[in-house]
Design a protein around this motif. Structure first.
Motif, PDB file in Angstrom:
ATOM      1  N   SER A   1       0.725  -1.453  -0.214  1.00 21.43           N
ATOM      2  CA  SER A   1      -0.353  -0.095  -0.186  1.00 21.43           C
ATOM      3  C   SER A   1       1.039   1.211  -0.107  1.00 21.43           C
ATOM      4  O   SER A   1       0.827   2.303  -1.175  1.00 21.43           O
ATOM      5  CB  SER A   1      -1.014   0.119   1.295  1.00 21.43           C
ATOM      6  OG  SER A   1      -2.015  -1.258   1.241  1.00 21.43           O
ATOM      7  N   VAL A   2       2.361   1.110   1.121  1.00 21.51           N
ATOM      8  CA  VAL A   2       2.493   2.267   0.137  1.00 21.51           C
ATOM      9  C   VAL A   2       3.021   2.500  -0.339  1.00 21.51           C
ATOM     10  O   VAL A   2       3.210   3.213  -1.443  1.00 21.51           O
ATOM     11  CB  VAL A   2       3.909   1.974   1.736  1.00 21.51           C
ATOM     12  CG1 VAL A   2       4.782   2.852   1.701  1.00 21.51           C
ATOM     13  CG2 VAL A   2       3.751   1.866   2.885  1.00 21.51           C
ATOM     14  N   HIS A   3       3.789   1.323  -1.574  1.00 17.22           N
ATOM     15  CA  HIS A   3       4.095   1.765  -2.341  1.00 17.22           C
ATOM     16  C   HIS A   3       3.444   2.410  -3.723  1.00 17.22           C
ATOM     17  O   HIS A   3       3.527   3.396  -4.116  1.00 17.22           O
ATOM     18  CB  HIS A   3       5.280   0.370  -3.085  1.00 17.22           C
ATOM     19  CG  HIS A   3       5.583   0.679  -5.019  1.00 17.22           C
ATOM     20  ND1 HIS A   3       5.213   0.059  -6.005  1.00 17.22           N
ATOM     21  CD2 HIS A   3       6.719   0.872  -4.912  1.00 17.22           C
ATOM     22  CE1 HIS A   3       5.708   0.571  -6.674  1.00 17.22           C
ATOM     23  NE2 HIS A   3       6.940   1.228  -6.167  1.00 17.22           N
TER      24      HIS A   3
ATOM     25  N   ALA B   1     -13.542  18.545   7.457  1.00 18.00           N
ATOM     26  CA  ALA B   1     -14.756  18.626   7.350  1.00 18.00           C
ATOM     27  C   ALA B   1     -15.074  18.213   5.653  1.00 18.00           C
ATOM     28  O   ALA B   1     -15.459  17.536   5.154  1.00 18.00           O
ATOM     29  CB  ALA B   1     -15.904  19.647   7.354  1.00 18.00           C
ATOM     30  N   ALA B   2     -14.347  18.939   5.386  1.00 22.23           N
ATOM     31  CA  ALA B   2     -13.946  18.219   3.605  1.00 22.23           C
ATOM     32  C   ALA B   2     -13.276  17.756   2.946  1.00 22.23           C
ATOM     33  O   ALA B   2     -13.278  17.640   2.176  1.00 22.23           O
ATOM     34  CB  ALA B   2     -13.877  20.123   2.457  1.00 22.23           C
ATOM     35  N   SER B   3     -12.778  17.231   3.682  1.00 18.60           N
ATOM     36  CA  SER B   3     -11.400  15.756   3.522  1.00 18.60           C
ATOM     37  C   SER B   3     -11.550  15.022   3.511  1.00 18.60           C
ATOM     38  O   SER B   3     -12.893  14.314   3.686  1.00 18.60           O
ATOM     39  CB  SER B   3     -10.303  16.563   4.594  1.00 18.60           C
ATOM     40  OG  SER B   3      -9.144  17.380   4.561  1.00 18.60           O
ATOM     41  N   PHE B   4     -11.172  14.065   3.302  1.00 13.14           N
ATOM     42  CA  PHE B   4     -11.133  12.414   2.183  1.00 13.14           C
ATOM     43  C   PHE B   4      -9.969  11.436   2.630  1.00 13.14           C
ATOM     44  O   PHE B   4      -8.791  12.614   2.350  1.00 13.14           O
ATOM     45  CB  PHE B   4     -11.616  13.160   1.398  1.00 13.14           C
ATOM     46  CG  PHE B   4     -12.047  11.175   0.826  1.00 13.14           C
ATOM     47  CD1 PHE B   4     -13.217  10.234   1.809  1.00 13.14           C
ATOM     48  CD2 PHE B   4     -11.274  10.339  -0.063  1.00 13.14           C
ATOM     49  CE1 PHE B   4     -13.815   8.968   1.554  1.00 13.14           C
ATOM     50  CE2 PHE B   4     -12.088   9.397  -0.307  1.00 13.14           C
ATOM     51  CZ  PHE B   4     -12.881   8.881   0.322  1.00 13.14           C
ATOM     52  N   HIS B   5     -10.119  10.543   3.465  1.00 12.32           N
ATOM     53  CA  HIS B   5      -8.903  10.044   3.699  1.00 12.32           C
ATOM     54  C   HIS B   5      -9.200   8.310   2.841  1.00 12.32           C
ATOM     55  O   HIS B   5     -10.211   8.277   3.831  1.00 12.32           O
ATOM     56  CB  HIS B   5      -8.746   9.352   4.894  1.00 12.32           C
ATOM     57  CG  HIS B   5      -7.547   8.819   6.176  1.00 12.32           C
ATOM     58  ND1 HIS B   5      -7.969   7.673   6.579  1.00 12.32           N
ATOM     59  CD2 HIS B   5      -6.509   8.561   5.557  1.00 12.32           C
ATOM     60  CE1 HIS B   5      -6.732   7.359   7.353  1.00 12.32           C
ATOM     61  NE2 HIS B   5      -5.926   7.145   6.105  1.00 12.32           N
ATOM     62  N   VAL B   6      -8.312   7.876   2.201  1.00 12.47           N
ATOM     63  CA  VAL B   6      -8.317   6.383   1.361  1.00 12.47           C
ATOM     64  C   VAL B   6      -7.476   6.155   2.842  1.00 12.47           C
ATOM     65  O   VAL B   6      -6.177   6.288   2.800  1.00 12.47           O
ATOM     66  CB  VAL B   6      -8.140   6.624   0.112  1.00 12.47           C
ATOM     67  CG1 VAL B   6      -7.713   4.768  -0.094  1.00 12.47           C
ATOM     68  CG2 VAL B   6      -9.039   7.168  -0.540  1.00 12.47           C
ATOM     69  N   SER B   7      -7.741   4.916   3.891  1.00 13.07           N
ATOM     70  CA  SER B   7      -7.088   3.723   4.646  1.00 13.07           C
ATOM     71  C   SER B   7      -6.443   2.670   4.017  1.00 13.07           C
ATOM     72  O   SER B   7      -7.940   2.426   3.732  1.00 13.07           O
ATOM     73  CB  SER B   7      -7.949   3.589   6.141  1.00 13.07           C
ATOM     74  OG  SER B   7      -6.683   3.060   6.755  1.00 13.07           O
ATOM     75  N   SER B   8      -4.963   2.738   3.264  1.00 16.92           N
ATOM     76  CA  SER B   8      -5.211   0.890   2.117  1.00 16.92           C
ATOM     77  C   SER B   8      -4.048   0.453   3.353  1.00 16.92           C
ATOM     78  O   SER B   8      -2.962   0.606   3.340  1.00 16.92           O
ATOM     79  CB  SER B   8      -4.305   1.670   1.241  1.00 16.92           C
ATOM     80  OG  SER B   8      -4.416   0.529   0.385  1.00 16.92           O
ATOM     81  N   ASP B   9      -4.463  -1.151   3.318  1.00 16.22           N
ATOM     82  CA  ASP B   9      -4.039  -1.931   3.863  1.00 16.22           C
ATOM     83  C   ASP B   9      -4.136  -3.089   3.112  1.00 16.22           C
ATOM     84  O   ASP B   9      -5.308  -3.114   2.934  1.00 16.22           O
ATOM     85  CB  ASP B   9      -4.369  -2.177   5.645  1.00 16.22           C
ATOM     86  CG  ASP B   9      -2.852  -2.775   5.939  1.00 16.22           C
ATOM     87  OD1 ASP B   9      -2.332  -3.663   5.980  1.00 16.22           O
ATOM     88  OD2 ASP B   9      -3.524  -2.965   8.006  1.00 16.22           O
TER      89      ASP B   9
END
Length: 423
Positions: free
Chosen positions: A222-224, A297-305
């Motif tokens: 995911s880091v790569h 509040a307008a931000s978005f986070h994609v947590s990838s594992d």
């Protein structure tokens, strides 16, 4: 990706390798103890221990500019060097190691391993070190345990201590060997964080070379993928005019240490690293308290594992209706108890990004009788209140010393991440 994993035998090496690649792409290195001057159109990278954050600021950024964050982690399960590590028995030199996280212990047997991590000298300077093949955790021969194939049971203390030489322990000095690799006087080493890593390179194999096996896919995959997506986005690759993005959100990769042991550290996702960087970026863009909250509040986070592909030998361990397959594209992780942070809005945004990227997507939900693990996603969502979705690539042999994925899935994942950044 194989080259990236090979360059990253520890979380500290991984963070430095990310920073090196970002620096080669024109990202300026920031130091936390220095004053930061964040400018619209700027590109930056900052390292804290085994964690790293890379970000590109759009040319029209202002106080309320949102963030699109690709989250991952740099650490992997395995073993960590103990204090007083030089030991031995029965004419063998050994090292004392402590179990880190939840590795599949049997997968570490009979492999050529290296020591890798950081040494800190008495003057406070930090030195990355790796030994190359040095150690092995030898398995007991079947002649001495006739029932081993009926069930292998390893004692975490007695059966996991590697050998690395012959002779009396009084003649061995594993810290001295590490210091020599770093060009230090052993007496000058005042502290260390050193792990074991498998030295076998990643490689493709199978029919049509469709499979890829490597150590530390959880979660350097995911880091790569995230770094590849971010660098391509920052350069405007494939864009109509071939120019860098001038509008949109601040594009960011945040790769944390210590996820495998709960993330509760100064460089883990439960610590303040991401929040500190966001605050300093926002301050540089002129944001006050009101603008900061509006931007988050307008931000978005994609947590990838990484996640579980259906295992062909254990299909009953998976949900009967949701069955991710290798080569089937990124997985969207869903859990009713919020072990994954995905909700309807996050799922819609991710699914739309996959459609735009032209990659297939699939869902993962656990069998009710087998509770799932968790990720940095719920931690970041709780700390910052940022909308978060949990995703990843499907693999087999998770937490093994050597994990398995389909060659195409890391590429699919990176393409989908790029589409999120462009959205």
């Amino acid at each position: 990706m194989a080259a990236f994993v090979a360059a990253a035998p520890s979380s500290y090496h991984a963070a430095v390798e990310v920073a090196r690649r970002a620096g080669a792409a024109g990202f300026a290195c920031l130091t936390e103890t220095d004053e930061w001057r964040i400018e619209p159109g700027g590109r930056y990278v900052v390292v804290r221990d085994g964690s790293v954050i890379v970000f590109a600021v759009p040319s029209d950024a202002g106080p309320t500019t949102a963030f699109t964050i690709l989250g991952a982690h740099t650490d992997s399960t395995g073993f960590k060097l103990k204090p007083r590590p030089t030991t031995g028995s029965a004419g063998w030199w050994q090292v004392g190691v402590e179990v880190y996280g939840g590795p599949l212990l049997n997968s570490w047997l009979d492999r050529e391993l290296e020591l890798a991590g950081r040494l800190v000298a008495r003057d406070g300077s930090e030195h990355l070190v790796r030994t190359g093949p040095l150690l092995r955790i030898p398995q007991l021969a079947v002649h001495l345990d006739r029932n081993v194939n009926d069930g292998l049971a390893l004692d975490k203390q007695r059966h996991t201590q590697p050998v690395w030489g012959l002779g009396s322990p009084e003649d061995a000095d594993v810290l001295g060997a590490l210091a020599a690799e770093a060009g230090l006087d052993p007496a000058d080493v005042a502290g260390y964080d050193v792990v074991l890593a498998d030295t076998q390179p990643g490689r493709t194999f199978g029919a049509g070379q469709a499979l890829f096996a490597s150590g530390r896919l959880d979660n350097l995959l995911s880091v790569h993928a995230g770094l590849t997506a971010l660098l391509a986005h920052a350069e405007g690759e494939d864009a109509d005019e071939g120019e860098r993005p001038v509008s949109g959100a601040v594009a960011m990769l945040a790769a944390f240490d210590h996820e495998e042991i709960g993330s509760a550290s100064r460089s883990g996702a439960a610590g303040p690293f991401l929040e500190d960087v966001l605050a300093r970026v926002q301050a540089g863009l002129g944001a006050g308290p009101e603008e900061r909250r509006r931007a988050l509040a307008a931000s978005f986070h994609v947590s990838s594992d990484v996640g579980h592909a259906v295992h062909p030998n254990y299909p009953e361990r998976h949900d009967p209706a949701n069955r991710p397959v290798a080569g089937g594209g990124p997985i969207l992780k869903i859990n009713a108890n919020q072990r994954y942070a995905t909700d309807a809005h996050g799922a819609a945004r991710w699914n739309t990004a996959c459609e735009r990227a032209g990659v297939p997507s699939q869902e993962f939900v656990s069998n009710n009788a087998i509770p799932c693990g968790s990720t940095i996603g719920p931690i970041t969502a709780t700390r910052l209140g940022v909308r978060t979705v949990d995703v990843g690539a499907a693999i087999l042999s998770m937490h093994s010393a050597r994990e398995l994925t389909a060659v195409v899935d890391p590429w699919y994942l990176s393409r989908a991440m790029r589409a999120v950044l462009e959205g």
